[in-house]
Design a protein around this motif. Structure first.
Motif, mmCIF file in Angstrom:
data_model
loop_
_atom_site.group_PDB
_atom_site.id
_atom_site.type_symbol
_atom_site.label_atom_id
_atom_site.label_comp_id
_atom_site.label_asym_id
_atom_site.label_seq_id
_atom_site.Cartn_x
_atom_site.Cartn_y
_atom_site.Cartn_z
ATOM 1 N N ASN A 181 0.814 -1.219 0.000
ATOM 2 C CA ASN A 181 0.000 0.000 0.000
ATOM 3 C C ASN A 181 0.846 1.266 0.000
ATOM 4 O OD1 ASN A 181 -2.333 -1.462 -0.091
ATOM 5 N ND2 ASN A 181 -2.896 -1.152 2.038
ATOM 6 N N GLY A 182 1.991 1.214 0.679
ATOM 7 C CA GLY A 182 2.872 2.381 0.690
ATOM 8 C C GLY A 182 3.411 2.684 -0.699
ATOM 9 N N ALA A 183 3.816 1.625 -1.419
ATOM 10 C CA ALA A 183 4.323 1.812 -2.777
ATOM 11 C C ALA A 183 3.209 2.305 -3.700
ATOM 12 C CB ALA A 183 4.897 0.498 -3.299
ATOM 13 N N ILE A 184 2.007 1.785 -3.511
ATOM 14 C CA ILE A 184 0.879 2.237 -4.337
ATOM 15 C C ILE A 184 0.644 3.728 -4.119
ATOM 16 C CG2 ILE A 184 -1.605 2.047 -4.718
ATOM 17 C CD1 ILE A 184 -1.374 -0.929 -4.126
ATOM 18 N N LYS A 185 0.710 4.173 -2.870
ATOM 19 C CA LYS A 185 0.512 5.606 -2.589
ATOM 20 C C LYS A 185 1.569 6.459 -3.280
ATOM 21 C CE LYS A 185 -2.178 6.275 1.612
ATOM 22 N NZ LYS A 185 -2.206 6.935 2.929
ATOM 23 N N GLN A 186 2.808 5.952 -3.300
ATOM 24 C CA GLN A 186 3.866 6.700 -3.981
ATOM 25 C C GLN A 186 3.557 6.833 -5.472
ATOM 26 O OE1 GLN A 186 7.448 4.518 -2.989
ATOM 27 N NE2 GLN A 186 7.929 5.899 -1.287
ATOM 28 N N HIS A 187 3.097 5.775 -6.070
ATOM 29 C CA HIS A 187 2.753 5.820 -7.502
ATOM 30 C C HIS A 187 1.545 6.722 -7.742
ATOM 31 C CE1 HIS A 187 5.577 2.880 -9.188
ATOM 32 N NE2 HIS A 187 5.425 2.181 -8.067
ATOM 33 N N ILE A 188 0.585 6.714 -6.813
ATOM 34 C CA ILE A 188 -0.568 7.621 -6.942
ATOM 35 C C ILE A 188 -0.100 9.065 -6.918
ATOM 36 C CG2 ILE A 188 -2.653 8.466 -5.792
ATOM 37 C CD1 ILE A 188 -3.112 5.592 -4.793
ATOM 38 N N ALA A 189 0.814 9.372 -5.978
ATOM 39 C CA ALA A 189 1.333 10.740 -5.866
ATOM 40 C C ALA A 189 2.030 11.164 -7.157
ATOM 41 C CB ALA A 189 2.277 10.847 -4.667
ATOM 42 N N GLN A 190 2.840 10.255 -7.721
ATOM 43 C CA GLN A 190 3.533 10.572 -8.971
ATOM 44 C C GLN A 190 2.531 10.784 -10.101
ATOM 45 O OE1 GLN A 190 6.281 7.352 -9.634
ATOM 46 N NE2 GLN A 190 7.430 7.754 -7.747
ATOM 47 N N THR A 227 -0.623 11.781 -9.920
ATOM 48 C CA THR A 227 -1.509 12.935 -9.743
ATOM 49 C C THR A 227 -0.766 14.246 -9.518
ATOM 50 O OG1 THR A 227 -1.652 12.494 -7.359
ATOM 51 C CG2 THR A 227 -3.335 11.489 -8.789
ATOM 52 N N GLY A 228 0.559 14.158 -9.280
ATOM 53 C CA GLY A 228 1.321 15.371 -8.992
ATOM 54 C C GLY A 228 1.076 15.908 -7.596
ATOM 55 N N LYS A 229 0.584 15.049 -6.708
ATOM 56 C CA LYS A 229 0.305 15.445 -5.331
ATOM 57 C C LYS A 229 1.363 14.886 -4.396
ATOM 58 C CE LYS A 229 -3.747 17.451 -6.034
ATOM 59 N NZ LYS A 229 -4.069 18.846 -5.631
ATOM 60 N N ASN A 230 1.408 15.446 -3.182
ATOM 61 C CA ASN A 230 2.260 14.889 -2.143
ATOM 62 C C ASN A 230 1.605 13.656 -1.542
ATOM 63 O OD1 ASN A 230 4.230 16.971 -2.305
ATOM 64 N ND2 ASN A 230 2.899 18.297 -1.064
ATOM 65 N N ILE A 231 2.425 12.726 -1.069
ATOM 66 C CA ILE A 231 1.882 11.505 -0.462
ATOM 67 C C ILE A 231 0.945 11.848 0.682
ATOM 68 C CG2 ILE A 231 2.478 9.457 0.890
ATOM 69 C CD1 ILE A 231 4.910 9.086 -0.849
ATOM 70 N N ALA A 232 1.280 12.891 1.439
ATOM 71 C CA ALA A 232 0.437 13.278 2.581
ATOM 72 C C ALA A 232 -0.957 13.708 2.140
ATOM 73 C CB ALA A 232 1.112 14.405 3.362
ATOM 74 N N ASP A 233 -1.102 14.115 0.887
ATOM 75 C CA ASP A 233 -2.417 14.545 0.379
ATOM 76 C C ASP A 233 -3.317 13.360 0.031
ATOM 77 O OD1 ASP A 233 -1.570 17.206 0.537
ATOM 78 O OD2 ASP A 233 -0.768 17.165 -1.508
#
Length: 535
Positions: free
Chosen positions: A17-26, A28-34
Motif C-alpha cells: 500500500n505504501g508503494a501504491i501511494k507513492q505511484h498515486i502521488a507521482q 496525480t502530482g500530489k504529495n503523499i500526505a495529500d
C-alpha cells in the motif's frame, strides 16, 4: 477530491500500500500526505511479456476524508405470512438466488433439494474419494449449493447482458465472501470457503420465513389443464405453489426423463465432452511467467504473483477444442452421480496452493456428430429423441468407469502418449484421490473427440512452449460441462411454452454456464413470477 486512476505496477509494488501511494502521488502530482486513501476498482495480471505486471484501477481520495468501499446490500422482507408461495426445485446457485430474490420481493419460497446440507454432504464426498462408494443423491453435483459448491467458486462470466453481475458479486460479499471478488479480473472464492457462504444464504431464506427442505427428491409434477399446481417427492410428500421454478442443474437426468415421459417439450442441446488435463503447477508458472523451474520442480515465481492459469482454444476440423474450468493449484475430483459412471471435474481452494494445475479440455458435441457411431448400444431408438445427447453422455461415462476398473479409478494417459496412441508405461503424479489406471483412452472416447484433442494438444504446445509434455496427465472423462438438454421457455415470460407457471431456470435448463450466470437467471425468473403474481 475523488479520482479514478490506472496504474501498471510490478507485483511487489502492487502488493504494498505504501508503494501504491507513492505511484498515486507521482501520477496525480500530489504529495503523499495529500493521499488520504484508496481502494481497488479493478485488478488484473498481464504476463504477456518477459516481465509480469499488475494493472490496477483505483478510486483515490485526495485532500478529503477516505470512505470505505460501499457494499450494496440487499434488503429482505419477512415472508412468514406471504399470500404467495413459489416452489423452487434445486438449491444450486439458480435456486438459491431465485429464493433470495423471491423473499426480497415479498414472496415465500419453498426450496426442495434432493441432496443434503453442506455439512452432511461433505461426509458423502469423503466416502466417494476414499472408498469409491457413491451416494446417488449426495455427491459433487447434488446437495446444498449444487455443483458450484465443490467446484471452487469461479465467479467469472461473459454473460453480462443477462443481468447485473456486480449485484451478484455484492450478494456473495454480503454473505461472507472477501471483497476482492469485486475487483479481481477472474474472481474466485475457493471450495473451502463456499460452504459457509451457502449456509449463510440458507439461514437468510429460513430466517425470513422461506423453507429449504433437504432430501426431498421430486418424482412427479401435478399438472391440470396444462397448469402446474405442485409437485410430489419420493417420500409421498405433496407440495402446492403458485409457480414452480425448475432449477435442478445439468445432472438431474431423472427430471429430464420425467418431463419427456409426460410429453412436456424438451430439446437436445449441444454440450462439450473431453478430459481433464493436469500439469505440475510449477511447469505452468514457468511457462506463463517466464520463470525458471529446476529439475526438482522448484521455481522462481515472484511471491507476489498468483499461481498461473491459462485459457486455450483451437479449431480442429471445424470443431472447437477448448480449456474449461481451469484450476490453478487445484484438485481433480470424482463428479459422477451414479454407480457405474465416471466423471471428473476440478476445483481449487481459496489459496490455490496445491502442487498441480488442472483444466477441462473438451470438444463441442452436437447431435449430428453421433450419426456414425455404430457401436452405441440401442442408439437408433434415441436418435430423434431430445434426450439423445444425454444418453450418449451417460454411455461415455459408463465406458470410462469400466476401463478404470471400478471404484471410480479413472482411466488415464500421459499427454504425449495420448497423442501417439500409446499406453503409458508410467503415469505422472496426479491429484485425483481415487487413483488412475493407464490405458489407451481410445477405448473410452469416440474417434472424433480423441483425434480433435490430439491435434488440440499439439497446437496448444506451440502456443505455450512446454505445455505439450509427458509430465502432464490426461484423465477421462470431463462430461458434465453443461446440460445436454434444453427445457424451452418463452423469451419474455420465461415460462415453459406448454405448461403454465413452470419456469425452467439455470444451467440444467440450458440458460446458464456457471455460478454467476445461473444466479442471474434465478433472479430473472423470480422477477417474472412477481410480475405475474402482481406483487
Amino acid at each position: 477530491m475523488q479520482k479514478n486512476i490506472s496504474l501498471r505496477l510490478l507485483p511487489a509494488d502492487a502488493a504494498n500500500n505504501g508503494a501504491i501511494k507513492q505511484h498515486i502521488a507521482q501520477n496525480t502530482g500530489k504529495n503523499i500526505a495529500d493521499i488520504t486513501g484508496f481502494y481497488i476498482l479493478k485488478k488484473s495480471v498481464d504476463a504477456r511479456g518477459r516481465t509480469a505486471w499488475v494493472n490496477l484501477t483505483l478510486k483515490v481520495f485526495i485532500d478529503e476524508p477516505f470512505t470505505e468501499r460501499a457494499i450494496e446490500k440487499i434488503s429482505f422482507q419477512d415472508v412468514h405470512h406471504s399470500k404467495n408461495t413459489v416452489i423452487v426445485i434445486g438449491a444450486g446457485p439458480a435456486g438459491l438466488f431465485a429464493a433470495l430474490k423471491l423473499i426480497e420481493l415479498g414472496i415465500k419460497p419453498v426450496v426442495l433439494e434432493r441432496g443434503k446440507d453442506v455439512r452432511a454432504r461433505r461426509r458423502d464426498l469423503a466416502l466417494l474419494n476414499k472408498e469409491g462408494v457413491i451416494n446417488s443423491e449426495s455427491n459433487y453435483c447434488f446437495g446444498e449449493g449444487g455443483a458450484g459448491t465443490y467446484s471452487d467458486g469461479k465467479l467469472y462470466t461473459r454473460s453480462t447482458k443477462r443481468g447485473n453481475v456486480n449485484r451478484i458479486l455484492n450478494a456473495f460479499v454480503q454473505f461472507g465472501a472477501e471483497e476482492k471478488i469485486l475487483y479481481e479480473s477472474h474472481p474466485h472464492i475457493g471450495t473451502n470457503k463456499l460452504p459457509g457462504i451457502i449456509a449463510a444464504m440458507r439461514e437468510q431464506v429460513t430466517g425470513c420465513g422461506g423453507q429449504i427442505l433437504f432430501e426431498k427428491k421430486v418424482t412427479d409434477f401435478i399438472i391440470e389443464n396444462n397448469v402446474i399446481k405442485g409437485v410430489k417427492t419420493y417420500d409421498a410428500t405433496t407440495v402446492y405453489g403458485d409457480a414452480v421454478i425448475l432449477a435442478t442443474g445439468h445432472s438431474a437426468r431423472d427430471i429430464f426423463e420425467l418431463l419427456h415421459h409426460k410429453n412436456i417439450l424438451l430439446e437436445a442441446k449441444s454440450f462439450a465432452l473431453g478430459v481433464r488435463i493436469e500439469h505440475p503447477q510449477a511447469l505452468i508458472d514457468g511457462i506463463q511467467y517466464h520463470c525458471n523451474v529446476d529439475n526438482k520442480g522448484s521455481l522462481e515465481r515472484n511471491e507476489y504473483l498468483p499461481p498461473a492459469s491459462y485459457s486455450l482454444v483451437e479449431q480442429v476440423n471445424n470443431k472447437g477444442v477448448f480449456s474449461f474450468c481451469m484450476c490453478p493449484g487445484g484438485i481433480i475430483a470424482p463428479a459422477a452421480t451414479n454407480e457405474g459412471e465416471l466423471v471428473v471435474n476440478g476445483w481449487s481452494p481459496s489459496k490455490r496452493n496445491n502442487p498441480y494445475a488442472n483444466s477441462g479440455m473438451v470438444v463441442t458435441v452436437e447431435n449430428r456428430d453421433l450419426m456414425d457411431l455404430k457401436d452405441l448400444p440401442g442408439y437408433k431408438k434415441y436418435i430423434h429423441s431430445p434426450l439423445a445427447l444425454m444418453y450418449f453422455q451417460s454411455w461415455i461415462e459408463k465406458k470410462a468407469f469400466t476401463e478404470g476398473g471400478g471404484k471410480f479409478v479413472a482411466p488415464a494417459q500421459a499427454m504425449v502418449d495420448f497423442c501417439n496412441n500409446k499406453v503409458s508405461a508410467k503415469l505422472p503424479g496426479c491429484s485425483y484421490v481415487p487413483g488412475v489406471h493407464s490405458i489407451n483412452l481410445q477405448n473410452v472416447l469416440p474417434s472424433f473427440i480423441y483425434t480433435a484433442l490430439q491435434q488440440g494438444f499439439k497446437a496448444f504446445g506451440k502456443k505455450m512452449h512446454g505445455y505439450y509434455t509427458n509430465e502432464a496427465i490426461v484423465v477421462a472423462t470431463e462430461s458434465r460441462t453443461s446440460s445436454p438438454v434444453r427445457i424451452p421457455r418463452d423469451a419474455e415470460t420465461l415460462q415453459h411454452p406448454q405448461i403454465n407457471n413452470l419456469y425452467p431456470c439455470g444451467e440444467g435448463a440450458g440458460y446458464a454456464g456457471g455460478i454467476v450466470s445461473a444466479a442471474m437467471d434465478g433472479e430473472r425468473v423470480a422477477e417474472r413470477i412477481a410480475i405475474k403474481l402482481h406483487v
